[in-house]
Structures are given as structure tokens and as C-alpha cells.
Design a protein around this motif. Structure first.
Motif, mmCIF file in Angstrom:
data_model
loop_
_atom_site.group_PDB
_atom_site.id
_atom_site.type_symbol
_atom_site.label_atom_id
_atom_site.label_comp_id
_atom_site.label_asym_id
_atom_site.label_seq_id
_atom_site.Cartn_x
_atom_site.Cartn_y
_atom_site.Cartn_z
ATOM 1 N N PRO A 191 -1.446 -4.755 2.439
ATOM 2 C CA PRO A 191 -1.371 -3.686 3.463
ATOM 3 C C PRO A 191 0.043 -3.558 4.007
ATOM 4 O O PRO A 191 0.847 -4.458 3.909
ATOM 5 C CB PRO A 191 -2.359 -4.149 4.541
ATOM 6 C CG PRO A 191 -2.578 -5.595 4.299
ATOM 7 C CD PRO A 191 -2.302 -5.865 2.845
ATOM 8 N N SER A 222 -0.685 3.567 -4.253
ATOM 9 C CA SER A 222 -1.724 2.551 -4.431
ATOM 10 C C SER A 222 -2.478 2.258 -3.139
ATOM 11 O O SER A 222 -1.928 2.310 -2.032
ATOM 12 C CB SER A 222 -1.109 1.272 -4.984
ATOM 13 O OG SER A 222 -0.107 0.794 -4.121
ATOM 14 N N GLN A 223 -3.762 1.947 -3.325
ATOM 15 C CA GLN A 223 -4.644 1.600 -2.213
ATOM 16 C C GLN A 223 -5.047 0.135 -2.368
ATOM 17 O O GLN A 223 -4.957 -0.434 -3.452
ATOM 18 C CB GLN A 223 -5.883 2.496 -2.256
ATOM 19 C CG GLN A 223 -5.572 3.978 -2.267
ATOM 20 C CD GLN A 223 -6.804 4.824 -2.562
ATOM 21 O OE1 GLN A 223 -7.932 4.356 -2.494
ATOM 22 N NE2 GLN A 223 -6.577 6.088 -2.884
ATOM 23 N N LEU A 224 -5.521 -0.443 -1.277
ATOM 24 C CA LEU A 224 -5.961 -1.842 -1.315
ATOM 25 C C LEU A 224 -7.024 -2.046 -2.392
ATOM 26 O O LEU A 224 -7.070 -3.089 -3.049
ATOM 27 C CB LEU A 224 -6.503 -2.265 0.050
ATOM 28 C CG LEU A 224 -5.506 -2.266 1.204
ATOM 29 C CD1 LEU A 224 -6.207 -2.639 2.509
ATOM 30 C CD2 LEU A 224 -4.342 -3.206 0.938
ATOM 31 N N SER A 225 -7.872 -1.037 -2.585
ATOM 32 C CA SER A 225 -8.972 -1.150 -3.542
ATOM 33 C C SER A 225 -8.477 -1.200 -4.991
ATOM 34 O O SER A 225 -9.264 -1.509 -5.898
ATOM 35 C CB SER A 225 -9.940 0.028 -3.391
ATOM 36 O OG SER A 225 -9.265 1.255 -3.640
ATOM 37 N N TYR A 226 -7.217 -0.914 -5.222
ATOM 38 C CA TYR A 226 -6.691 -0.955 -6.593
ATOM 39 C C TYR A 226 -6.422 -2.385 -7.066
ATOM 40 O O TYR A 226 -6.183 -2.609 -8.251
ATOM 41 C CB TYR A 226 -5.398 -0.152 -6.694
ATOM 42 C CG TYR A 226 -5.561 1.343 -6.650
ATOM 43 C CD1 TYR A 226 -4.458 2.184 -6.769
ATOM 44 C CD2 TYR A 226 -6.807 1.943 -6.485
ATOM 45 C CE1 TYR A 226 -4.584 3.552 -6.725
ATOM 46 C CE2 TYR A 226 -6.948 3.312 -6.435
ATOM 47 C CZ TYR A 226 -5.828 4.115 -6.556
ATOM 48 O OH TYR A 226 -5.965 5.479 -6.508
ATOM 49 N N GLU A 238 0.841 -1.198 0.000
ATOM 50 C CA GLU A 238 0.000 0.000 0.000
ATOM 51 C C GLU A 238 0.877 1.249 0.000
ATOM 52 O O GLU A 238 1.839 1.346 0.753
ATOM 53 C CB GLU A 238 -0.882 -0.025 1.257
ATOM 54 C CG GLU A 238 -2.158 0.752 1.158
ATOM 55 C CD GLU A 238 -3.070 0.509 2.348
ATOM 56 O OE1 GLU A 238 -2.670 -0.224 3.284
ATOM 57 O OE2 GLU A 238 -4.178 1.036 2.346
ATOM 58 N N GLY A 239 0.536 2.198 -0.883
ATOM 59 C CA GLY A 239 1.301 3.430 -0.957
ATOM 60 C C GLY A 239 2.366 3.454 -2.035
ATOM 61 O O GLY A 239 2.878 4.523 -2.379
ATOM 62 N N GLU A 242 -9.086 9.335 -9.956
ATOM 63 C CA GLU A 242 -8.564 9.186 -8.590
ATOM 64 C C GLU A 242 -7.056 9.426 -8.669
ATOM 65 O O GLU A 242 -6.616 10.429 -9.201
ATOM 66 C CB GLU A 242 -8.915 7.808 -8.022
ATOM 67 C CG GLU A 242 -10.408 7.559 -7.948
ATOM 68 C CD GLU A 242 -10.742 6.133 -7.584
ATOM 69 O OE1 GLU A 242 -11.888 5.908 -7.202
ATOM 70 O OE2 GLU A 242 -9.869 5.247 -7.677
ATOM 71 N N LYS A 243 -6.259 8.480 -8.181
ATOM 72 C CA LYS A 243 -4.802 8.633 -8.297
ATOM 73 C C LYS A 243 -4.277 7.741 -9.413
ATOM 74 O O LYS A 243 -3.117 7.314 -9.388
ATOM 75 C CB LYS A 243 -4.133 8.304 -6.967
ATOM 76 C CG LYS A 243 -4.407 9.338 -5.897
ATOM 77 C CD LYS A 243 -3.661 9.039 -4.620
ATOM 78 C CE LYS A 243 -3.957 10.100 -3.581
ATOM 79 N NZ LYS A 243 -3.291 9.822 -2.290
#
Lengths: 114, 112
Positions: free
Chosen positions: B112, B78-82, B14-15, B58-59
């Protein structure tokens, strides 16, 4: 409807039988597309309809596959004399018109040939 | 006619950032990007039309180099939802307009 609706969601049938898959596009969308997605693979273009124009059938894999669309509404994809290699998820999508438009997909029909 | 996507798979924390590439051997009219989560329908992200065009969602952003017949999708922070499989779809000109050819997909996993 709010989104693209496909039925049935799952279909299991014996080799050699005919199957008919249905797609109800978003209201007002003149373009409708069918794709096939084998397990772990990308989407394979089959056919698309645009308004009253002749459909682009260039992606249909054999003459066992055919599709129809009534005006700018429901479409049916028919597979005759099914073979095991026809097992896949069949996805339908619709867009406002053809070309440079986002395609909105239904949840697909998972077809399993025994 | 099928575009080539790379890499086939990406694993991120994440990130972190990632880039997914899509290239075609044919002249392109547009490039579409979709994300598909397991067992779900593909979801539209963006379309790029003109050479050099960039867009954002979004990003997530993308670029399209018309001369090189290439597009890249950039996922930042990046997020978990990606997590999911990302597909590019390419649309040619003339008689093939409207017909989308999809790559084999890039599987993105965000931990995560």
C-alpha cells in the motif's frame, strides 16, 4: 459440480506406501490434466486425458506413476512405492477440450512423504 | 520445453506498473497466463493465440509475439489484489497440442 474437486486435500504417508489421488472435473469438460508443483516451483505437466483418446503420458516421471480416467469423469493418479522426492502439491485441471482452452484448477492435494 | 520467465520477483507500490516476460525456445501455438495466490489454486487470466494479439483483463493486458516466441504481461495501476505468483504456460503445435509447459513463475508483491 461448480468447480474441479480434488481429494484428499492433504495426505501424509510413509515412504514406500502407495497413494491414490482423486480428481472430479467440471461437468462437461472433456479434457483433464494432472500437474505436480514442488515447493516454490512452477507447475510440472504429468499427464492429460482428452475424451476417449489415448492419454498423453509423456510427463510422468517414472513407472511408479500412473493415472486413469473413467469416461469423461473422475480421474485417479496413483503413485506406487512413494519416495520423499514425490512430496509436492498435485494439481488437477479440466477444460472444455484440448488446445487453446482455459484450464480450471482444483485446490490440489498436498502430499507429504515421511 | 519450460519457458523462461523474467523477472523472478517484483515489488511494487500500489498504483505502479509492471511487466512480466515469458519466452520459449519452441514454436508456440498459444500462451496462457495464470495467477496463483499463496496456498490457492492457479486462476486463469487469459490466452493469446495469434501473433501480435493483445488481450485485457481488468487492468491487466498481454501481448504475444509469435515470431519471437515471446509473451509479455502488463499490469497497470497495480492494486493490492494483484499480489501473487504469475505463471505463463506455453502450448506447442502438433503432437504437443494440449500439453502446457509452465515457467517457474514471477512473484509479484504490491504494497500500500
Amino acid at each position: 459440480g461448480a468447480g474441479v474437486s480434488q481429494s484428499p486435500s492433504n495426505k501424509v504417508t510413509e515412504k514406500g506406501k502407495d497413494v491414490e489421488l482423486r480428481c472430479d472435473p467440471i461437468s462437461g469438460h472433456t479434457a483433464l490434466y494432472w500437474y505436480r508443483q514442488r515447493l516454490g516451483q512452477g507447475l510440472e505437466f504429468l499427464i492429460y486425458f482428452q475424451g476417449n483418446s489415448a492419454p498423453d503420458k509423456s510427463g510422468l516421471p517414472s513407472d511408479r506413476f500412473s493415472a486413469e480416467r473413467t469416461g469423461e469423469s473422475v480421474s485417479t493418479l496413483t503413485i506406487q512405492r512413494t519416495q520423499q522426492e514425490d512430496s509436492a502439491v498435485y494439481l488437477c485441471a479440466s477444460s472444455l477440450q484440448t488446445g487453446n482452452q482455459p484450464q480450471h484448477f482444483g485446490d490440489g492435494t498436498r502430499l507429504s512423504i515421511l | 520445453q519450460q519457458p523462461v520467465q523474467s523477472p523472478q520477483a517484483v515489488i511494487l507500490r500500489e498504483g505502479e506498473d509492471a511487466v512480466i516476460n515469458c519466452s520459449s525456445s519452441k514454436a508456440l501455438y498459444s500462451v496462457h497466463w495464470y495467477r496463483q495466490k499463496h496456498g490457492e489454486a492457479p486462476v486463469f487470466l487469459m490466452i493469446l493465440l495469434k501473433g501480435g494479439e493483445q488481450k485485457g483483463h481488468e487492468k491487466i493486458s498481454a501481448s504475444f509475439n509469435e515470431k519471437k516466441q515471446q509473451s509479455s504481461l502488463y499490469l497497470t495501476a497495480s492494486q493490492l489484489s494483484y499480489s501473487g505468483t504469475y505463471f505463463c504456460g506455453t502450448e506447442g503445435r502438433g503432437s504437443t497440442l494440449g500439453r502446457l509447459y509452465f515457467g517457474r513463475g514471477t512473484q509479484l508483491t504490491v504494497w500500500p
